[in-house]
Design an enzyme around this catalytic site. Structure first.
Site, PDB file in Angstrom:
ATOM      1  N   ARG B 256       0.428  -1.289   0.342  1.00 53.55           N
ATOM      2  CA  ARG B 256      -0.277   0.122  -0.026  1.00 53.55           C
ATOM      3  C   ARG B 256       0.627   0.855   0.105  1.00 53.55           C
ATOM      4  O   ARG B 256       1.664   1.231   0.593  1.00 53.55           O
ATOM      5  CB  ARG B 256      -0.683  -0.147   0.821  1.00 53.55           C
ATOM      6  CG  ARG B 256      -1.837   1.088   0.977  1.00 53.55           C
ATOM      7  CD  ARG B 256      -2.412   1.138   2.568  1.00 53.55           C
ATOM      8  NE  ARG B 256      -2.184   2.123   3.426  1.00 53.55           N
ATOM      9  CZ  ARG B 256      -1.950   1.331   5.027  1.00 53.55           C
ATOM     10  NH1 ARG B 256      -2.323   0.771   5.751  1.00 53.55           N
ATOM     11  NH2 ARG B 256      -0.772   2.518   5.530  1.00 53.55           N
ATOM     12  N   HIS B 260      -3.174   4.462   4.957  1.00 53.96           N
ATOM     13  CA  HIS B 260      -4.235   3.457   4.878  1.00 53.96           C
ATOM     14  C   HIS B 260      -5.640   3.799   4.294  1.00 53.96           C
ATOM     15  O   HIS B 260      -6.758   3.713   3.704  1.00 53.96           O
ATOM     16  CB  HIS B 260      -5.147   3.131   6.173  1.00 53.96           C
ATOM     17  CG  HIS B 260      -5.949   2.204   6.644  1.00 53.96           C
ATOM     18  ND1 HIS B 260      -6.332   0.909   6.474  1.00 53.96           N
ATOM     19  CD2 HIS B 260      -6.861   2.826   7.077  1.00 53.96           C
ATOM     20  CE1 HIS B 260      -7.397   0.422   6.761  1.00 53.96           C
ATOM     21  NE2 HIS B 260      -7.858   1.710   7.468  1.00 53.96           N
ATOM     22  N   TYR B 269       4.484   5.736  10.591  1.00 55.33           N
ATOM     23  CA  TYR B 269       4.876   4.342  11.440  1.00 55.33           C
ATOM     24  C   TYR B 269       5.651   3.535  10.243  1.00 55.33           C
ATOM     25  O   TYR B 269       5.962   2.303  10.581  1.00 55.33           O
ATOM     26  CB  TYR B 269       3.753   3.792  12.119  1.00 55.33           C
ATOM     27  CG  TYR B 269       2.819   3.410  10.768  1.00 55.33           C
ATOM     28  CD1 TYR B 269       2.431   3.023   9.885  1.00 55.33           C
ATOM     29  CD2 TYR B 269       0.845   4.713  10.979  1.00 55.33           C
ATOM     30  CE1 TYR B 269       1.300   2.589   8.515  1.00 55.33           C
ATOM     31  CE2 TYR B 269       0.702   4.458   9.679  1.00 55.33           C
ATOM     32  CZ  TYR B 269       0.638   3.650   8.976  1.00 55.33           C
ATOM     33  OH  TYR B 269      -0.523   3.888   7.679  1.00 55.33           O
TER      34      TYR B 269
HETATM   35  C1  LIG Z   1     -14.256  -5.866  12.663  1.00 52.49           C
HETATM   36  C2  LIG Z   1     -13.781  -4.620  11.977  1.00 52.49           C
HETATM   37  N1  LIG Z   1     -12.353  -4.043  13.481  1.00 52.49           N
HETATM   38  C3  LIG Z   1     -11.758  -3.815  12.721  1.00 52.49           C
HETATM   39  C4  LIG Z   1     -11.883  -2.611  12.240  1.00 52.49           C
HETATM   40  C5  LIG Z   1     -11.179  -1.906  12.278  1.00 52.49           C
HETATM   41  N2  LIG Z   1      -9.675  -1.560  10.943  1.00 52.49           N
HETATM   42  C6  LIG Z   1     -10.793  -1.171   9.544  1.00 52.49           C
HETATM   43  S1  LIG Z   1      -9.661  -1.349   8.031  1.00 52.49           S
HETATM   44  C7  LIG Z   1      -8.495  -2.556   9.508  1.00 52.49           C
HETATM   45  C8  LIG Z   1      -7.547  -2.557   8.980  1.00 52.49           C
HETATM   46  C9  LIG Z   1      -7.469  -3.844   7.958  1.00 52.49           C
HETATM   47  O1  LIG Z   1      -6.195  -4.229   7.344  1.00 52.49           O
HETATM   48  P1  LIG Z   1      -6.174  -5.540   6.484  1.00 52.49           P
HETATM   49  O2  LIG Z   1      -7.308  -6.366   6.003  1.00 52.49           O
HETATM   50  O3  LIG Z   1      -5.146  -5.550   6.080  1.00 52.49           O
HETATM   51  O4  LIG Z   1      -6.339  -4.706   5.128  1.00 52.49           O
HETATM   52  P2  LIG Z   1      -6.004  -3.112   4.375  1.00 52.49           P
HETATM   53  O5  LIG Z   1      -6.357  -2.124   4.730  1.00 52.49           O
HETATM   54  O6  LIG Z   1      -4.719  -2.979   4.799  1.00 52.49           O
HETATM   55  O7  LIG Z   1      -5.888  -3.517   3.271  1.00 52.49           O
HETATM   56  C10 LIG Z   1      -9.314  -2.535  10.673  1.00 52.49           C
HETATM   57  C11 LIG Z   1      -8.639  -3.127  12.118  1.00 52.49           C
HETATM   58  C12 LIG Z   1     -13.095  -2.674  11.317  1.00 52.49           C
HETATM   59  N3  LIG Z   1     -13.448  -1.814  10.095  1.00 52.49           N
HETATM   60  N4  LIG Z   1     -13.714  -3.858  11.285  1.00 52.49           N
END
Ligand SMILES: Cc1ncc(C[n+]2csc(CCOP(=O)(O)OP(=O)(O)O)c2C)c(N)n1
Lengths: 413, 365
Positions: B256, B260, B269
């Site tokens: 990425r 985020h 970070y």
């Molecule tokens: C069930 C849940 N827990 C926490 C969150 C908060 N949250 C949003 S995105 C994220 C990280 C997800 O990371 P990843 O699966 O690696 O996907 P990426 O964003 O890197 O595409 C989190 C913890 C959420 N949206 N839903």
């Protein structure tokens, strides 16, 4: 036709942001999405792209001002014939379209927002108790200088905080063009403000002691000259600073108390078994002390490389936050300004800082005769709570000895 | 046999040279010069759309946006492996998947603008709306696939999620159920190295794809910045699914490049040096180098791609700023697929409440 661009909510539910700088000036033609300036929110430093093509008519906010979301910040004369969609009140999360907001409940929007002590956008670390205390007293945590671990704001800090919020827009007393300007009033903000807070905190919590030694470093100067000719060192700045850094790291092994910190809260002295070596650098944004992580495991070559890179990134104002935190001991090089020596103030949380003066040719007694030698003065300030005169002196004289005869460094490599 | 986890599949090197990998090259034999150019165009359009949406967020036109910068090849390669009747279940970052499935760029941002619950009708393009609840779409994909399997439909579903999502219970359940029921699902993990600020090595000490072994699921890793390799492995996995051979786990290794979301500041970070390393593996640069080596890159072609990308971006912009605000009572639409007495009652109550405000503005002024 002129369009005003209002400061949008750039994060989720932010209420204000600081306009850091403009990238355009009045009269300039700009395109759609052209970057017009930089804004710093509590979450991030972001570039603002223009929502309109046109000509900049007026910049409505001065750099450095913190303004509430929804404030018009720039006026752009647009050519109505470009077919741009009609101006629409931007969606401001939590702020709704304006007409609606005004007809219903009036929202509390402070006319002035407090200047933040953390202009890099970091939210101050604070315990829940400190947050509660701040909320009860209506104090913005960001304006409280923290004394807890790694600068966290404690409940005590909030309670002893008496400073009131400052107006966000710098007072422009010099507006009156009639009077000759005999003074300039510069708002205390940004790096200056942070540096000041850190220095006050350090100077008035750690009892400082400074010691000096003047030493003949001719052999080190010769050694550096030879190193510069080696292909490995090509393109690197091979300066006395790198050798001093190496000597310092070696000297710390025998004098670990200088690579330590005083943990007031836990009533403990934390001795580090690694060296994150801070190098004070003058940058356009002000004084920065980025540090080299795990410097104890770097060879002289790697150290030179790390110093070269670190100072370059710090000077370009792009030092990583990671590089700016977690230092264990520091060096400041006032010699580059042609100064003999100094009594540096400790980087908060560290127990020692070494100061390198200018390396000059001076008359010196060498082998019982007066000779022209390369000489420098080193000084070290240390936290007398953690370090006694004995260890401080041993450390300093050991660094001096290694610079006097760099061959002795070899024994420790 | 080559260890599919230790050696990620790659068909194009970062310098644009092809990799000799007959087993996978055979899966993309039909990708001739014109198709290669089309893939390149998709990549460029995806990035251009994303840049526009980020700008719109900075201009206050969107509440939030999750940029896909750097992940174009993983998304385009996998989405282009799907057939029209396959179904994609996406998370919040798969704008390029939506585009490739045929979602109108003019409506793509509606959820992010907060003016619609559902920006598009999922069943018109067989791609769901963004799922914000991390990992939930894995279950949706599995359920849909189980249904399709029971119906005897020869389709595949694909669930898109991130490395962080693999630590989620929902996803663990989806992996378990899909194996138990031999559901035709492709679990497509874009390992972009981060879950917000948490680096992937804190999620798992072993490659993410290795987690599939615990469920008995075949898994492989692919260079996620290589659009051709992603296309090949996804074709293979969807084909397995359609044939009734069950689920496959794909870990696409990518990065990425941006934050985020538009609320995030990655410089807090991660080191700039790390991002630099990944710039050299940029998915679009790589494809351009390949086209260049193979003599498929002309001024005219590049200009046409840029024009297409700009037109898509313009459509995304105008669709965003001109999107109508929803009427308050629209809130009750689509809660159930048919009329429902409780919803009808709530709608009436809310309408009556709103009617109470009639004339209040004049009265106050
Ligand atoms: C069930 C849940 N827990 C926490 C969150 C908060 N949250 C949003 S995105 C994220 C990280 C997800 O990371 P990843 O699966 O690696 O996907 P990426 O964003 O890197 O595409 C989190 C913890 C959420 N949206 N839903």
């Amino acid at each position: 036709m002129a369009q005003e661009f209002r400061l949008p909510d750039l994060g989720e539910g932010l209420t204000e942001a600081e306009l850091v700088s403009w990238a355009v000036e009045v009269g300039q033609s700009i395109e759609l999405n052209q970057v017009i300036g930089e804004v710093e929110t509590a979450k991030a430093l972001v570039e603002l792209p223009s929502p309109y093509p046109g000509v900049v008519e007026e910049l409505l906010v001065v750099p450095g001002a913190t303004v509430p979301v929804g404030t018009p910040i720039i006026r752009i004369a647009t050519d109505a014939a470009t077919g741009e969609p009609p101006a629409r009140t931007p969606v401001l999360v939590g702020y709704g379209p304006e007409a609606a907001a005004e007809s219903k409940r009036a929202r509390r929007r402070p006319a002035t927002a407090p200047e933040t002590a953390y202009p890099d956008g970091r939210r101050p670390d604070a315990s829940p108790a400190a947050r509660l205390a701040a909320r009860e007293r209506g104090i913005d945590l960001a304006v409280v200088a923290g004394t807890g671990p790694s600068g966290a704001v404690t409940r005590n800090d909030v309670e002893s905080h008496t400073g009131s919020a400052e107006p966000s827009v710098p007072s422009e007393r010099s507006d009156d063009s009639e009077t000759v300007q005999r003074e300039t009033r510069t708002p205390i903000r940004g790096v200056r403000k942070q540096t000041a807070a850190a220095m006050v905190r350090s100077a008035f919590t750690a009892p400082h002691v400074t010691e000096f030694v003047t030493v003949d470093v001719t052999r080190s100067v010769e050694l550096l000259g030879r190193l510069r000719d080696l292909p490995e060192f090509e393109g690197l700045s091979v300066t006395p600073l790198s050798l001093v850094a190496k000597a310092m790291i070696v000297a710390l092994r025998a004098n670990p108390s200088l690579n330590a910190s005083w943990d007031e809260e836990n009533q403990e002295i934390v001795t580090k078994h690694y060296v994150n070596l801070g190098i004070a650098a003058a940058t356009p944004r002000g004084l920065m002390v980025p540090n080299i992580k795990e410097a104890q495991s770097l060879s002289l070559l790697e150290l030179c490389r790390a110093i070269t890179e670190l100072t370059a990134t710090a000077r370009s104002g792009r030092a990583d936050p990671v590089q700016l935190t977690g230092g264990t001991v520091s060096i400041t090089n006032v010699g580059v300004f042609g100064v003999d020596a100094g009594t540096p103030i400790l980087n908060p949380g560290e127990a020692a800082i070494l100061c390198l003066g200018s390396v000059d040719k001076r008359p010196w007694v060498h082998e019982d005769e007066l000779a022209v030698r390369w000489v420098t003065t080193l000084s070290v300030s240390f936290d007398h709570r953690v370090v006694d005169g004995e260890q401080g002196s041993r450390f300093l004289s050991s660094v001096a000895a290694m610079l006097h005869d760099p061959a002795s460094l070899l024994a420790h490599l | 046999m080559v260890d599919k986890i230790a050696y990620p599949v790659q068909l194009i090197q970062p310098d644009g040279l092809r990799v000799f990998r007959p087993d996978y090259t055979s899966l993309v034999r039909d990708i001739r010069p014109d198709q290669l150019r089309d893939l390149y165009e998709d990549l460029v359009v995806a990035r251009r759309m994303d840049v526009e949406a980020v700008a719109l967020q900075r201009q206050g036109e969107l509440g939030l946006w999750a940029p896909l910068l750097g992940q174009e090849a993983a998304q385009v390669g996998s989405a282009r492996a799907l057939r029209p009747d396959d179904y994609a279940f996406i998370s919040y970052r798969e704008h390029a998947v939506a585009y490739c499935r045929g979602v109108d760029p003019g409506v793509m941002t509606r959820m992010w603008r907060g003016c619609a619950h559902s920006a598009w009708d999922p069943s018109s393009v067989n791609v769901t709306n963004p799922a914000i609840v991390v990992g939930s779409q894995g279950l949706h994909a599995t359920g849909y696939a189980m249904g399709a399997h029971l119906d005897g439909a020869e389709i595949a579903t694909i669930a898109y999620f991130g490395d962080g999502a693999t630590s989620q219970g929902d996803l663990a359940e989806a992996l378990g159920f899909s194996m138990s029921f031999n559901a035709p699902v492709v679990f497509f993990c874009q390992n972009n190295q981060f879950a917000i600020s948490e680096p992937v090595h804190l999620q798992s000490p072993v490659p993410i794809a290795q987690r599939a072994a615990g469920y008995g699921m075949p898994a492989l890793r692919v260079d996620g910045n290589d659009v051709l390799a992603v296309l090949a492995v996804t074709r293979q996995a969807t084909q397995r699914a359609r044939e009734g051979s069950g689920p496959t786990f794909i870990e696409a290794i990518t990065y990425r490049m941006g934050p985020h979301t538009t609320s995030d500041d990655p410089t807090r970070y991660r080191a700039a040096a790390e991002t630099e390393i990944w710039k050299a593996r940029d998915p679009i640069d790589r494809m351009r180098r390949l086209l260049d080596r193979e003599g498929l890159l002309g001024e005219e072609f590049l200009a046409r791609v840029q024009a297409t990308a700009d037109a898509v971006a313009a459509r995304l912009r105008s669709g965003t700023v001109e999107a109508p605000d929803p009427a308050p009572l629209d809130l009750f639409d689509h809660v159930y697929s048919t009329d429902h007495p409780l919803i009808d009652e709530e709608r009436e109550q809310y309408a009556a409440y709103l009617a109470g405000f009639a004339g209040i503005e004049e009265a106050l002024s």
